[in-house]
Structure formats: structure tokens, C-alpha cells
Scaffold this motif. Structure first.
Motif, short mmCIF file in Angstrom:
data_model
loop_
_atom_site.label_atom_id
_atom_site.label_comp_id
_atom_site.label_asym_id
_atom_site.label_seq_id
_atom_site.Cartn_x
_atom_site.Cartn_y
_atom_site.Cartn_z
N MET A 98 6.28 13.29 -36.58
CA MET A 98 4.95 12.73 -36.34
C MET A 98 5.08 11.38 -35.64
SD MET A 98 1.89 11.90 -39.10
CE MET A 98 2.79 10.62 -39.99
N GLY A 99 4.21 11.12 -34.67
CA GLY A 99 4.29 9.83 -33.99
C GLY A 99 3.03 9.51 -33.23
N GLY A 100 3.04 8.36 -32.60
CA GLY A 100 1.85 7.82 -31.94
C GLY A 100 1.29 6.69 -32.78
N PRO A 101 0.07 6.25 -32.49
CA PRO A 101 -0.51 5.15 -33.26
C PRO A 101 -0.77 5.50 -34.72
CG PRO A 101 -2.10 6.06 -31.69
CD PRO A 101 -0.77 6.63 -31.34
N VAL A 102 -0.65 6.78 -35.09
CA VAL A 102 -0.77 7.15 -36.50
C VAL A 102 0.26 6.40 -37.35
CG1 VAL A 102 0.81 9.12 -36.35
CG2 VAL A 102 -1.05 9.14 -38.05
N ARG A 103 1.33 5.94 -36.72
CA ARG A 103 2.37 5.21 -37.47
C ARG A 103 1.87 3.87 -37.99
NH1 ARG A 103 5.41 1.28 -34.40
NH2 ARG A 103 4.86 1.22 -32.20
N MET A 128 -6.34 0.60 -43.52
CA MET A 128 -5.47 1.70 -43.17
C MET A 128 -4.12 1.57 -43.88
SD MET A 128 -7.79 2.84 -41.22
CE MET A 128 -7.14 4.19 -40.23
N GLU A 129 -3.57 2.70 -44.31
CA GLU A 129 -2.33 2.71 -45.06
C GLU A 129 -1.31 3.59 -44.36
OE1 GLU A 129 -0.73 4.10 -49.50
OE2 GLU A 129 -2.87 4.07 -49.04
N ARG A 130 -0.08 3.13 -44.30
CA ARG A 130 0.97 3.91 -43.66
C ARG A 130 1.40 5.06 -44.57
NH1 ARG A 130 3.85 -1.45 -41.26
NH2 ARG A 130 3.00 -1.33 -39.16
N LYS A 131 1.38 6.29 -44.02
CA LYS A 131 1.73 7.48 -44.79
C LYS A 131 2.55 8.42 -43.91
CE LYS A 131 -2.69 7.28 -47.31
NZ LYS A 131 -3.98 7.99 -47.58
N ASP A 132 3.41 9.25 -44.56
CA ASP A 132 4.19 10.20 -43.77
C ASP A 132 3.49 11.56 -43.64
OD1 ASP A 132 4.58 11.53 -46.18
OD2 ASP A 132 6.66 10.96 -46.37
N LEU A 133 2.44 11.79 -44.42
CA LEU A 133 1.65 13.03 -44.35
C LEU A 133 2.53 14.28 -44.41
CD1 LEU A 133 -1.02 12.00 -41.67
CD2 LEU A 133 -1.22 11.90 -44.17
N ASP A 134 3.62 14.18 -45.16
CA ASP A 134 4.53 15.31 -45.45
C ASP A 134 5.34 15.77 -44.25
OD1 ASP A 134 3.68 15.28 -48.09
OD2 ASP A 134 2.07 16.71 -47.72
N TYR A 135 5.57 14.90 -43.28
CA TYR A 135 6.44 15.23 -42.14
C TYR A 135 7.88 14.86 -42.47
CZ TYR A 135 2.65 16.59 -39.11
OH TYR A 135 1.61 17.28 -38.56
N ASP A 136 8.83 15.60 -41.87
CA ASP A 136 10.25 15.30 -42.08
C ASP A 136 10.60 13.93 -41.50
OD1 ASP A 136 10.73 17.84 -43.23
OD2 ASP A 136 10.97 18.73 -41.24
N PHE A 137 10.05 13.66 -40.32
CA PHE A 137 10.34 12.40 -39.64
C PHE A 137 9.04 11.77 -39.15
CE2 PHE A 137 14.17 14.98 -38.84
CZ PHE A 137 15.14 14.15 -39.36
N VAL A 138 8.95 10.45 -39.27
CA VAL A 138 7.85 9.68 -38.68
C VAL A 138 8.48 8.66 -37.73
CG1 VAL A 138 5.92 8.14 -39.07
CG2 VAL A 138 6.40 9.96 -40.72
N ALA A 139 8.07 8.70 -36.48
CA ALA A 139 8.62 7.78 -35.49
C ALA A 139 8.05 6.39 -35.71
CB ALA A 139 8.30 8.28 -34.09
N LYS A 140 8.87 5.50 -36.23
CA LYS A 140 8.43 4.11 -36.42
C LYS A 140 8.47 3.33 -35.12
CE LYS A 140 7.99 4.37 -40.98
NZ LYS A 140 8.54 5.69 -41.27
N GLY A 141 9.26 3.85 -34.17
CA GLY A 141 9.25 3.30 -32.82
C GLY A 141 8.42 4.21 -31.93
N ASP A 142 8.89 4.46 -30.72
CA ASP A 142 8.15 5.32 -29.79
C ASP A 142 8.47 6.77 -30.06
OD1 ASP A 142 6.62 3.55 -28.22
OD2 ASP A 142 8.43 2.91 -27.17
N VAL A 143 7.44 7.59 -30.16
CA VAL A 143 7.63 9.00 -30.50
C VAL A 143 8.36 9.73 -29.38
CG1 VAL A 143 5.37 9.72 -29.62
CG2 VAL A 143 6.51 11.05 -31.41
N GLU A 144 8.14 9.35 -28.13
CA GLU A 144 8.84 10.02 -27.04
C GLU A 144 10.34 9.73 -27.10
OE1 GLU A 144 6.19 6.86 -24.97
OE2 GLU A 144 6.25 7.94 -26.88
#
Length: 573
Positions: free
Chosen positions: A109-114, A127-143
Motif C-alpha cells: 500500500m502506498g501514496g498519501p494514505v501513508r 488522521m491516524e497512520r494504519k497499515d489496513l492489513d497490508y504486508d507492506f506500507v511504503a513509508k517513502g515513495d510507493v513507486e
């Protein structure tokens, strides 16, 4: 080690809305394009990448197979400013979780959702930071994460930020995914990034979380436009930057030569483009560098298409709020910036910009080339009862001076971790909710409606209005562009079609129009009744006395020449 050439990747676009980035249809953001380009650069073939919007998945459950069967699912989304949307509906947190639960493969998961997630996509929230049950969350750039995750055999990645050298490869490489967008090719506008990050630090804004501005070269952006144009895109917006005037400079001072290379280059590789608009322009740049700014604004107006809007982040006209939130311009300074854009770019195409009237009988019947918009944010630290009066007084001054604003955007703050507003949260917005609603209604009634009449007087023609939905016996549509007018046309017409419309009446944030040119021999009663000066009785007389060989034969007091043309009328034989 997994061979990238064998990977099946599904990208799901949940849409984004950021201070300097928009991706709700008919817009397509940079995220899916850059991510697809990064995957190709890492060795994944184009044929191995599926792209779906969240609306596609809602409408056709069979497409969820691509989510379930993918070796890698990449979700892109996130709203850091609230809005109301017509062309698409951003993914809600529960839908984002469902994607992760459905996927059998690795999930990213990535984008401004981070930056954070609320209970829903709306303002006045913390707003609260959540992983929404994804294996990985891009804390930097998702690309960058997608590229490195594939390179690691789906084992992991570092949270790095991509640089302009990466975009020089990825931006053009990923253009192919636009062909899979449901709106492609006719009703799709590609958001273009010239830079990101901001030299300033307003308390509520997430854009500084990207760091100081990093500008792409004009040549890199032009190559991306050429790739998108080759894939059928004809509409473009330079929206992914905090300040278009600063392009190619030091982050603050304008560089007119760089803007000329950018705009002229786009026009060269996309000769038949339909839209070339922008979004953000910082009024403080105009205040601090008036002459260079004027030159830069003239260059933009020379190359853009009509109806363009430069969003000004005034945020608040209250000096107390300005001080407590590190806002950049005073109301007086912003007013001067409004004057400059009106003077340099408020002319209407078809006129000589050197002496073209912008209003009145001598003005052309098109929207002005480029006008400022005003962004006002409520719920900021220091907001008080007087804040609402300060803002209304500023808007009234703009109107009383005879100036034009294309848009007034009034919203409530969203508080994100990493910004100064995280300490204040949404408490002020909640406390002032009732007053906010009353004030917003007053602005719509007292400023927006008369301003719309000034910007787009009766008879103004909007070419290529895309018809989107039916309501109350009318068909509603918009042009492609920055903050397009919502237009209501009498009758229920074919959705997805386009038509030229002449404006006849005004709501607070929308307008009514009739087909242009209107033929008195074939126009419906509702269309004729909508014309200024033509009531239902007169419209009935026009219908009864058909056919007409010329407008002069119609014989009514109303000036039909603004809406009909002799050479458009069907033969009276």
C-alpha cells in the motif's frame, strides 16, 4: 529468486487528493503511471501489469479475480484534503482492507494514505497512520518501493524517496496504463508533476513532508507528455507542484525561461491537445518577485487553454490565524496577486491580449485564459469569530474592485501527524462547525453567484462539455480542466456525449446552459424558456410560428444572437 518477467501485478487506483496533486476521475494521478514505469524498469513486462480503478471493482466484481490472483497487489490512494467528487468516489478504509483480504499474493500500500487514515473521506478529522492489513506500507515513495520490492524477489525494500533520475525513466515508461483507465481516451486528464515539496511550512499542509522542492527538467516532463499523447491522452494539467511560478528556479524565484521551455515543449509534442491547465500558484511569489512573475504569467497564458485556474493558498485573511499557522501572505498581499493575474492573463481568447476587454459588450464569448482561485481553510489554530468576517471582507473587496476569481474553495482542515496541526487536531473545526456552515452559505450566495456572472456572462460558450449524469429532468456535465464549471442542460441527453454549451443562468457554484448554437427551428420548449428574456409564453410563440429563415424572423425582444447563429439554422423549406 522470483523472475520479474514471470510476475503478475495488479495496481488498484483508490484515487488521491493532496494539496498539490489530484487523481479522482476524470483525472489520473501520477501514482499509477510512475508505479507502472518503476515495475517495467525492474523487469516486469507491460503485459504482466493489470490496472483497475476502485470504481471499476465496485461495478464489476469479476475484476476482483485480478486482485486475488496477483503475485503482487499494489494499492494506491489517500486523501489529505477533503472534497466532493462527481467523476469517481475515492476508496473508503473498509474497501482498502477488503482488497488486502482478497489478495492471495504479496500486498503493498502506498501514496498519501501513508500520512494517515480517518473514519471516512471528509474534513474536520484527525488522521491516524494504519497499515489496513497490508504486508507492506511504503513509508517513502510507493513507486520506489514497488521497484525495489520486485528487485528483492518480493522480500522487502527500504523506505527510500525516488529522485528525478528515477522519474526520467519511470514517468514515460508507465504511460501505457492510461489505456486501461475506464475514461480513456476522451474523458481523461493526466496530472503532471513538475516538482513536489515546498520551501514553506504552513501548519496544516502535508506538502512540506515531501521536503524542499525538487524540480524536474522541462525536457523530462515533455517526454512524459509525448508518451501520454502517443497513448491517446489529449488533456493535461500541470498540477503536481506547490508553485508553478517557481518551476526551474531555486524554489522561490520565478524562472520564465524554464517555463517557456516547458510550455512550448508540451505544445510541440502534443500539437492537438484539448486541455493544458495548471493548479497551484503561490501568491507570495508574485508579491516578492512582481516583474518576473508577470512575465511568467504571460508565458502561461500564451500557451494554455482557456478557463485555466491558478489556486492561491491564502488560507485565511485573519492576521491572527496567519501568524499562528506560518501562512505566507496577508490579505492585502493576496489582493495584489489577484490584481496581477487578472491584468496579465484575464483576457479572453479571440481578443488581442494587449487591450482585450474582459467583461462587457466587447469581450469575447469564452472563459478568460487564466484567473486566480482562492483557497480558504477553517479550523486552523487561532481561529475565532472574527476570522469569518475577515475572510468575507477580503472576498467582498475582490468583487468590489471589479476583479475576477474563477473559484473560491472553502474547506475544513484535516490534521495529519508530522504537521503542526497535529497538536491542535480537529478541535477548532468541530467547535466552529455551525458557524462555518452559515458563513459558507453566505459566501456562496453573496460572492460566488455574482462572481460567476462576471467570469462567465450570459452567452459565454463552453466547448466540449462532457455529459455525466441526469437529475431533475436535466443533464449535468463538465469540461475537462482545472475546477471546471458544473453545467446543467435542459432535458435528458445521452451520457458520455459532448456538446458545446452557451450559458444562460447561474447557481452558487454551477450554471445552466443550452446547446450552442441554438436553432430556433428545432430547440425544445425547455431550451427556449431558459434563454434570458424568453419566458414560457414567448417560447411557445416561437415554437408555434416555426419555421424561420433567419433570426430576424423570430421577432422577440430577447437578443438571440448570443445563443444562435444564422448559418446553424435548419432550412425553413
Amino acid at each position: 529468486m522470483i523472475d520479474p518477467a514471470d510476475l503478475a501485478v495488479t495496481i488498484v487506483d483508490g484515487y488521491v487528493d493532496e494539496p498539490a496533486h489530484f487523481g479522482v476521475p476524470p483525472y489520473v494521478s501520477t501514482y499509477p503511471r510512475f508505479t507502472a514505469g518503476a515495475l517495467v524498469d525492474a523487469g516486469v513486462p507491460e503485459s504482466g501489469i493489470d490496472y483497475h480503478t476502485i470504481d471499476e471493482l465496485r461495478d464489476d466484481r469479476s475484476k476482483w479475480r485480478d486482485v486475488a490472483d496477483a503475485d503482487l497487489l499494489i494499492y494506491l490512494g489517500g486523501m489529505t484534503v477533503p472534497g466532493k467528487y462527481v467523476g469517481g468516489t475515492p476508496a473508503e478504509p473498509d474497501e482498502v482492507r477488503e482488497l488486502a483480504w482478497t489478495a492471495d499474493g504479496t500486498t503493498l500500500m502506498g501514496g498519501p494514505v501513508r500520512f494517515g487514515v480517518g473514519e471516512e473521506n471528509a474534513g474536520a478529522q484527525e488522521m491516524e497512520r494504519k497499515d489496513l492489513d497490508y504486508d507492506f506500507v511504503a513509508k517513502g515513495d510507493v513507486e520506489a518501493a514497488a521497484h525495489d520490492l520486485v528487485a528483492s524477489g518480493l522480500e522487502g525494500f527500504g523506505n527510500r524517496m525516488r529522485d528525478n533520475a528515477d522519474l526520467d525513466r519511470w514517468a514515460a515508461l508507465g504511460a501505457f496504463v492510461v489505456e486501461d483507465h475506464p475514461n480513456h481516451p476522451d474523458y481523461l486528464i493526466a496530472e503532471l508533476e513538475t516538482s513536489r515539496g515546498c520551501a514553506y511550512r504552513c501548519s496544516f499542509c502535508t506538502e512540506p513532508l515531501y521536503g524542499d522542492p525538487g524540480f524536474r527538467s522541462a525536457e523530462s516532463v515533455v517526454r512524459e507528455v509525448e508518451a501520454l499523447y502517443d497513448r491517446g491522452v489529449r488533456h493535461f494539467r500541470l498540477g503536481r507542484q506547490a508553485d508553478i511560478l517557481a518551476f526551474g528556479g531555486d524554489g522561490e524565484a520565478p524562472n520564465p525561461d524554464a517555463l517557456r521551455r516547458l510550455y512550448a515543449g508540451i505544445r510541440e509534442v502534443a500539437p492537438d491537445l484539448g486541455t493544458l491547465h495548471l493548479d497551484n500558484m503561490n501568491p507570495v511569489t508574485i508579491v516578492d518577485y512582481p516583474e518576473k512573475s508577470r512575465e511568467a504569467i504571460r508565458i502561461i497564458a500564451e500557451h494554455n487553454t482557456a478557463g485555466d485556474t491558478a489556486a492561491f493558498g491564502l488560507e485565511s485573511a485573519d492576521p491572527v490565524v496567519q501568524e499562528e499557522n506560518n501562512l505566507l501572505v496577508t490579505a492585502e498581499e493576496c489582493l495584489e496577486a489577484v490584481r496581477v493575474v487578472n491584468e496579465e492573463a484575464g483576457w479572453r481568447p479571440g481578443d488581442d491580449p494587449a487591450d482585450a476587454p474582459t467583461t462587457g459588450d466587447g469581450a469575447a464569448n469564452r472563459l478568460p485564459k487564466l484567473l486566480p482561485g482562492i483557497n480558504l481553510v477553517h479550523g486552523l489554530a487561532g481561529e475565532r469569530e472574527e476570522t469569518f468576517a475577515h475572510n468575507k471582507r477580503f472576498l467582498q473587496r475582490v468583487y468590489d474592485e471589479g476583479l475576477m476569481l474563477r473559484r473560491i474553495n472553502i474547506r475544513q482542515v484535516m490534521a495529519f501527524a508530522g504537521t503542526e496541526m497535529s497538536d491542535t487536531g480537529a478541535e477548532v473545526a468541530h467547535d466552529h462547525k455551525k458557524q462555518f456552515k452559515r458563513y459558507k452559505r453566505e459566501v456562496r450566495e453573496e460572492i460566488d453567484q455574482p462572481m460567476l456572472r462576471r467570469v462567465a456572462p450570459p452567452g459565454t460558450v463552453l466547448p466540449d462539455v462532457h455529459l455525466e449524469y441526469h437529475e431533475g429532468g436535466k443533464t449535468f456535465g463538465r469540461q475537462l480542466g482545472t475546477y471546471p464549471l458544473l453545467v446543467a442542460v435542459p432535458g435528458e441527453r445521452e451520457l458520455g456525449a459532448t456538446m458545446d454549451v452557451a450559458l444562460v443562468d447561474y447557481g452558487y457554484r454551477s450554471v445552466t446552459g443550452v446547446p450552442h448554437p441554438l436553432d430556433p427551428n428545432t430547440a425544445s420548449m425547455d431550451e427556449l424558456t431558459a434563454l434570458p428574456g424568453v419566458g414560457r409564453s414567448t417560447a411557445g410563440d416561437i415554437v408555434v410560428n416555426r419555421p424561420y429563415a433567419s433570426l430576424g424572423e423570430v421577432g422577440v425582444d430577447a437578443d438571440l444572437s448570443r445563443f444562435a447563429a444564422v448559418d446553424s439554422m435548419e432550412s425553413a423549406d
